[in-house]
Write an enzyme that holds these catalytic residues in place. Structure first.
Site, short mmCIF file in Angstrom:
data_model
loop_
_atom_site.label_atom_id
_atom_site.label_comp_id
_atom_site.label_asym_id
_atom_site.label_seq_id
_atom_site.Cartn_x
_atom_site.Cartn_y
_atom_site.Cartn_z
CG ASP A 70 36.83 38.80 35.34
OD1 ASP A 70 36.16 39.00 36.38
OD2 ASP A 70 37.24 37.67 35.02
CG PHE A 153 45.44 43.42 45.31
CD1 PHE A 153 46.01 44.29 44.39
CD2 PHE A 153 44.44 42.56 44.86
CE1 PHE A 153 45.59 44.31 43.06
CE2 PHE A 153 44.01 42.58 43.54
CZ PHE A 153 44.59 43.46 42.64
CG HIS A 181 47.75 41.27 35.48
ND1 HIS A 181 48.64 41.76 36.41
CD2 HIS A 181 46.62 41.00 36.19
CE1 HIS A 181 48.09 41.76 37.60
NE2 HIS A 181 46.86 41.30 37.50
P1 ITT Z 1 35.34 43.16 40.87
O1 ITT Z 1 34.70 41.99 40.16
O2 ITT Z 1 34.36 43.96 41.67
O3 ITT Z 1 36.18 44.00 39.96
P2 ITT Z 1 36.91 41.09 42.20
O4 ITT Z 1 38.00 41.14 43.22
O5 ITT Z 1 35.76 40.16 42.46
O6 ITT Z 1 36.36 42.61 41.98
P3 ITT Z 1 37.73 39.54 39.89
O7 ITT Z 1 36.50 38.70 39.84
O8 ITT Z 1 38.28 40.09 38.61
O9 ITT Z 1 37.55 40.82 40.81
O10 ITT Z 1 38.85 38.70 40.64
C1 ITT Z 1 40.17 39.10 40.56
C2 ITT Z 1 40.98 38.34 41.59
O11 ITT Z 1 42.21 37.91 41.00
C3 ITT Z 1 41.39 39.27 42.72
O12 ITT Z 1 40.44 39.28 43.75
C4 ITT Z 1 42.74 38.67 43.13
O13 ITT Z 1 42.54 37.55 43.94
C5 ITT Z 1 43.31 38.18 41.81
N1 ITT Z 1 44.13 39.24 41.19
C6 ITT Z 1 43.83 39.98 40.10
N2 ITT Z 1 44.77 40.89 39.85
C7 ITT Z 1 45.71 40.73 40.80
C8 ITT Z 1 46.91 41.39 41.09
O14 ITT Z 1 47.33 42.42 40.37
N3 ITT Z 1 47.62 40.97 42.13
C9 ITT Z 1 47.19 39.94 42.90
N4 ITT Z 1 46.05 39.28 42.72
C10 ITT Z 1 45.30 39.66 41.66
#
Ligand code: ITT
Length: 199
Positions: A70, A153, A181
């Site tokens: 997350d 992304f 991270h």
């Molecule tokens: P899952 O819950 O299925 O894993 P999700 O995309 O809904 O997928 P999260 O709730 O953890 O996942 O949301 C993470 C969001 O944070 C992601 O969609 C991006 O918008 C942002 N994010 C996380 N890591 C990132 C990265 O390395 N680079 C850019 N944006 C990131």
């Protein structure tokens, strides 16, 4: 070879996870590849809680070790928004071009020193016997003034690393993974799993 299911539906995360953990003698499966479909309500109040909720929900279904990620972006000037709501910010289906522009607009006129932000990643592991592990990795940066770069992304094109003079979307994947991270959290998790003889 041991299997590890990663409880994510986000293909971009999955790609990075495979790159970061690629050297392990481990078969890493996405939920889709494992044939698991679970509707998960991410109703935790922290990254750690949400990572545990995802890992536990899929572990209960799969009956084997499951990891989950997350993550999100905390912008200090916006009281750490979008934080755990990073994927849901302005709506799950809104493009990142629009989400990124919104954040840049909300910081209009804000000087560099107040544009501090960080990416946070909590990685949780859940085991069928009820055991859980959770770690957190972060990377500090500032919110840029325009989108830059095509790699990565999500919020990467506006996440500027002053010491490198570029955004995380301008870094080649292996360089992003070495400082990110997610890279940081996954390396901590790998160490823990090895120490506990779980890998
Ligand atoms: P899952 O819950 O299925 O894993 P999700 O995309 O809904 O997928 P999260 O709730 O953890 O996942 O949301 C993470 C969001 O944070 C992601 O969609 C991006 O918008 C942002 N994010 C996380 N890591 C990132 C990265 O390395 N680079 C850019 N944006 C990131």
């Amino acid at each position: 070879m041991k299997r590890m299911i990663f409880a994510t539906g986000n293909e971009n995360k999955m790609k990075e996870i495979r790159e970061i953990l690629g050297s392990l003698p481990l078969e890493i499966l996405s939920m889709k590849e494992a044939g698991i479909e679970v509707d998960i309500t991410e109703d935790g109040t922290t990254f750690e809680e949400n990572a545990r909720i995802k890992a536990r929900a899929v572990c209960e279904r799969a009956g084997e070790m499951v990891l989950a990620d997350d993550s999100g972006l905390e912008v200090d000037y916006l009281n750490k928004e979008p934080g755990i709501y990073s994927a849901r910010y302005m709506g799950e289906d809104t493009s990142y071009r629009i989400k990124n522009k919104s954040l840049i607009d909300r910081l209009e006129g804000v000087p560099d020193e107040k544009r501090t932000a960080r990416f946070v990643c909590a990685i949780a592991a859940a085991f069928p016997d009820g055991r859980e592990l959770v770690v957190r990795g972060t990377i500090e940066g500032i919110i840029g003034y325009e989108e830059k770069g095509e790699n990565g992304f999500g919020y990467d094109p506006i996440f500027y690393l002053p010491e490198r003079g570029c955004t995380t979307a301008e870094l080649p994947p292996e360089e992003k993974n070495s400082v990110s991270h997610r890279g940081n959290a996954l390396r901590q998790m790998k160490k823990m799993l090895e120490q506990e003889h779980l890998l």
